[in-house]
Design a protein around this motif. Sequence first.
Motif, PDB file in Angstrom:
ATOM      1  N   GLY A   1       8.028 -16.129 -19.751  1.00 48.98           N
ATOM      2  CA  GLY A   1       7.313 -15.736 -20.966  1.00 48.98           C
ATOM      3  C   GLY A   1       5.970 -16.447 -21.092  1.00 48.98           C
ATOM      4  N   ARG A   2       5.965 -17.734 -20.730  1.00 49.67           N
ATOM      5  CA  ARG A   2       4.698 -18.482 -20.749  1.00 49.67           C
ATOM      6  C   ARG A   2       3.708 -17.845 -19.785  1.00 49.67           C
ATOM      7  N   ALA A   3       4.191 -17.563 -18.577  1.00 45.31           N
ATOM      8  CA  ALA A   3       3.313 -16.949 -17.571  1.00 45.31           C
ATOM      9  C   ALA A   3       2.809 -15.602 -18.078  1.00 45.31           C
ATOM     10  N   PHE A   4       3.691 -14.844 -18.709  1.00 43.29           N
ATOM     11  CA  PHE A   4       3.332 -13.523 -19.227  1.00 43.29           C
ATOM     12  C   PHE A   4       2.184 -13.654 -20.234  1.00 43.29           C
ATOM     13  N   GLN A   5       2.292 -14.609 -21.159  1.00 44.19           N
ATOM     14  CA  GLN A   5       1.246 -14.766 -22.182  1.00 44.19           C
ATOM     15  C   GLN A   5      -0.034 -15.328 -21.579  1.00 44.19           C
ATOM     16  N   LEU A   6       0.095 -16.218 -20.574  1.00 41.93           N
ATOM     17  CA  LEU A   6      -1.112 -16.737 -19.909  1.00 41.93           C
ATOM     18  C   LEU A   6      -1.878 -15.581 -19.260  1.00 41.93           C
ATOM     19  N   ILE A   7      -1.136 -14.676 -18.604  1.00 38.53           N
ATOM     20  CA  ILE A   7      -1.794 -13.518 -17.970  1.00 38.53           C
ATOM     21  C   ILE A   7      -2.394 -12.615 -19.047  1.00 38.53           C
ATOM     22  N   ASP A   8      -1.671 -12.451 -20.159  1.00 35.24           N
ATOM     23  CA  ASP A   8      -2.191 -11.652 -21.273  1.00 35.24           C
ATOM     24  C   ASP A   8      -3.532 -12.233 -21.743  1.00 35.24           C
ATOM     25  N   ASP A   9      -3.584 -13.544 -21.832  1.00 39.90           N
ATOM     26  CA  ASP A   9      -4.806 -14.199 -22.310  1.00 39.90           C
ATOM     27  C   ASP A   9      -5.927 -14.120 -21.266  1.00 39.90           C
ATOM     28  N   ALA A  10      -5.536 -14.121 -19.972  1.00 38.86           N
ATOM     29  CA  ALA A  10      -6.547 -13.930 -18.914  1.00 38.86           C
ATOM     30  C   ALA A  10      -7.081 -12.500 -18.977  1.00 38.86           C
ATOM     31  N   LEU A  11      -6.183 -11.533 -19.168  1.00 37.87           N
ATOM     32  CA  LEU A  11      -6.603 -10.127 -19.233  1.00 37.87           C
ATOM     33  C   LEU A  11      -7.494  -9.863 -20.443  1.00 37.87           C
ATOM     34  N   ASP A  12      -7.297 -10.632 -21.495  1.00 35.84           N
ATOM     35  CA  ASP A  12      -8.142 -10.457 -22.678  1.00 35.84           C
ATOM     36  C   ASP A  12      -9.586 -10.861 -22.365  1.00 35.84           C
ATOM     37  N   TYR A  13      -9.776 -11.683 -21.327  1.00 39.36           N
ATOM     38  CA  TYR A  13     -11.143 -12.060 -20.928  1.00 39.36           C
ATOM     39  C   TYR A  13     -11.745 -11.064 -19.952  1.00 39.36           C
ATOM     40  N   GLU A  14     -10.942 -10.583 -19.009  1.00 38.88           N
ATOM     41  CA  GLU A  14     -11.578  -9.744 -17.989  1.00 38.88           C
ATOM     42  C   GLU A  14     -10.746  -8.535 -17.565  1.00 38.88           C
ATOM     43  N   GLY A  15      -9.841  -8.084 -18.424  1.00 40.00           N
ATOM     44  CA  GLY A  15      -9.055  -6.903 -18.088  1.00 40.00           C
ATOM     45  C   GLY A  15      -9.848  -5.627 -18.299  1.00 40.00           C
ATOM     46  N   ASN A  16      -9.223  -4.495 -17.921  1.00 41.17           N
ATOM     47  CA  ASN A  16      -9.854  -3.201 -18.122  1.00 41.17           C
ATOM     48  C   ASN A  16      -9.253  -2.558 -19.382  1.00 41.17           C
ATOM     49  N   PRO A  17     -10.067  -2.320 -20.412  1.00 45.29           N
ATOM     50  CA  PRO A  17      -9.521  -1.780 -21.665  1.00 45.29           C
ATOM     51  C   PRO A  17      -8.802  -0.445 -21.485  1.00 45.29           C
ATOM     52  N   GLU A  18      -9.230   0.326 -20.463  1.00 39.39           N
ATOM     53  CA  GLU A  18      -8.576   1.620 -20.210  1.00 39.39           C
ATOM     54  C   GLU A  18      -7.114   1.418 -19.803  1.00 39.39           C
ATOM     55  N   THR A  19      -6.894   0.588 -18.789  1.00 39.22           N
ATOM     56  CA  THR A  19      -5.517   0.383 -18.313  1.00 39.22           C
ATOM     57  C   THR A  19      -4.697  -0.452 -19.298  1.00 39.22           C
ATOM     58  N   LEU A  20      -5.359  -1.377 -20.012  1.00 41.10           N
ATOM     59  CA  LEU A  20      -4.637  -2.231 -20.952  1.00 41.10           C
ATOM     60  C   LEU A  20      -4.190  -1.484 -22.214  1.00 41.10           C
ATOM     61  N   GLY A  21      -4.956  -0.453 -22.565  1.00 38.23           N
ATOM     62  CA  GLY A  21      -4.622   0.301 -23.781  1.00 38.23           C
ATOM     63  C   GLY A  21      -5.048  -0.394 -25.066  1.00 38.23           C
ATOM     64  N   LYS A  22      -5.854  -1.437 -24.930  1.00 39.24           N
ATOM     65  CA  LYS A  22      -6.400  -2.142 -26.109  1.00 39.24           C
ATOM     66  C   LYS A  22      -7.716  -2.794 -25.671  1.00 39.24           C
ATOM     67  N   PRO A  23      -8.582  -3.099 -26.632  1.00 44.49           N
ATOM     68  CA  PRO A  23      -9.878  -3.672 -26.238  1.00 44.49           C
ATOM     69  C   PRO A  23      -9.747  -5.072 -25.654  1.00 44.49           C
ATOM     70  N   VAL A  24     -10.729  -5.493 -24.867  1.00 45.67           N
ATOM     71  CA  VAL A  24     -10.724  -6.890 -24.374  1.00 45.67           C
ATOM     72  C   VAL A  24     -11.721  -7.712 -25.192  1.00 45.67           C
ATOM     73  N   GLY A  25     -11.626  -9.028 -25.037  1.00 51.75           N
ATOM     74  CA  GLY A  25     -12.526  -9.913 -25.776  1.00 51.75           C
ATOM     75  C   GLY A  25     -12.069 -10.145 -27.201  1.00 51.75           C
ATOM     76  N   ASN A  26     -10.892  -9.614 -27.528  1.00 49.10           N
ATOM     77  CA  ASN A  26     -10.385  -9.710 -28.897  1.00 49.10           C
ATOM     78  C   ASN A  26     -10.116 -11.133 -29.354  1.00 49.10           C
ATOM     79  N   ASP A  27      -9.551 -11.957 -28.434  1.00 46.73           N
ATOM     80  CA  ASP A  27      -9.149 -13.306 -28.854  1.00 46.73           C
ATOM     81  C   ASP A  27     -10.345 -14.092 -29.386  1.00 46.73           C
ATOM     82  N   LEU A  28     -11.433 -14.104 -28.590  1.00 49.54           N
ATOM     83  CA  LEU A  28     -12.629 -14.829 -29.042  1.00 49.54           C
ATOM     84  C   LEU A  28     -13.190 -14.222 -30.310  1.00 49.54           C
TER      85      LEU A  28
END
Length: 304
Positions: A191-218
């Motif tokens: 679960g920790r790894a899952f959330q770490l990857i989620d937080d990495a994807l929020d920086y540089e993921g693809n919003p199309e494949t993710l189904g939500k916008p990136v850069g949201n956390d900041l």
Amino acid sequence: MKFLDTIEERLLKELNPKVKLVLKTGKYIVESGGKRLRPLFTVLTCGMCGQEPERAVPLGVGLEYIHVASLLHDDVVDGAERRRGKKSANLVFGNGVAVLTGDYMYAKALHLFSTYGNVEMIKLVSQAVMDMAEGQVLEISKVGDIISEEEYFQIIDGKTAVLFGACFGVGALAGSCKNWEKLYEVGLRIGRAFQLIDDALDYEGNPETLGKPVGNDLKEGKCTYPLISVLELLDKEEVKKALRGLSDYETLRQKVIELGGVEKTKERAKKELKMAKEILKGFPENEYKKDILGLIDFVINRNI
Ligand code: FPP
Ligand code: MG
């Protein structure tokens, strides 16, 4: 993946409220996809421990309902507009209906546990939900602030990791495993790894494949691992300004990526998964364990 169809079928079958709008809202989020990692881990853990994996299907379904309930609530708290590639339920049905459907699904999960599980499982699952709520409140209370690595892990353990822990714990208990606490730890680390990857994807993921916008956390003022990992290379006053919406968060996002924050986050996630695999070595080698290991590799390599 084996069991996926059975899980999907049961997820819809157990959703049977009398009020049409609850059904519509529940179906809207359940049918919008999702990787079903939680029920899969639950069922596979039961199988790995030596019992019929099918007996854990309604328990896995309950855990997915809790996950879905938490997303319904989270999107209201975050004021989100997109989830799983669609408009979020709060946007479509309103905050009230989204929160109350979440309540319905959480109670449904406990109902399933009282029918197909036992008191020990209910204790484990309700503790996980208490931790989730606390993790979320802790996160909210730190919005706009720089947080320590320790505080970060306290937040993600609560909001994400404990539910994965509960999936492995419940699967182990359903599989009559005496050593279930060890498997709870496997889930916690995944679960920790899952959330770490989620937080990495929020920086540089693809919003199309993710189904939500990136850069949201900041944008929302959340200080997550990619930023924490490169903090010593940044001007803290500038970081605070960005977290408080007083300067452009996009510039900070690019800087964190350039300084290697995303890579460091993925490395940290890999470390957690390595520890999870190490613990798993003490459990029987069989087809279910092979599938668990396959899903662990998916967690680290995912882009969705
Ligand atoms: C998403 O985080 C949110 C969670 C993983 C957990 C939310 C937990 C609760 C609302 C408390 C428990 C409530 C119930 C009813 C069980 P995020 O905002 O970082 O991720 P996102 O980008 O996917 O929204
Ligand atoms: Mg959110």
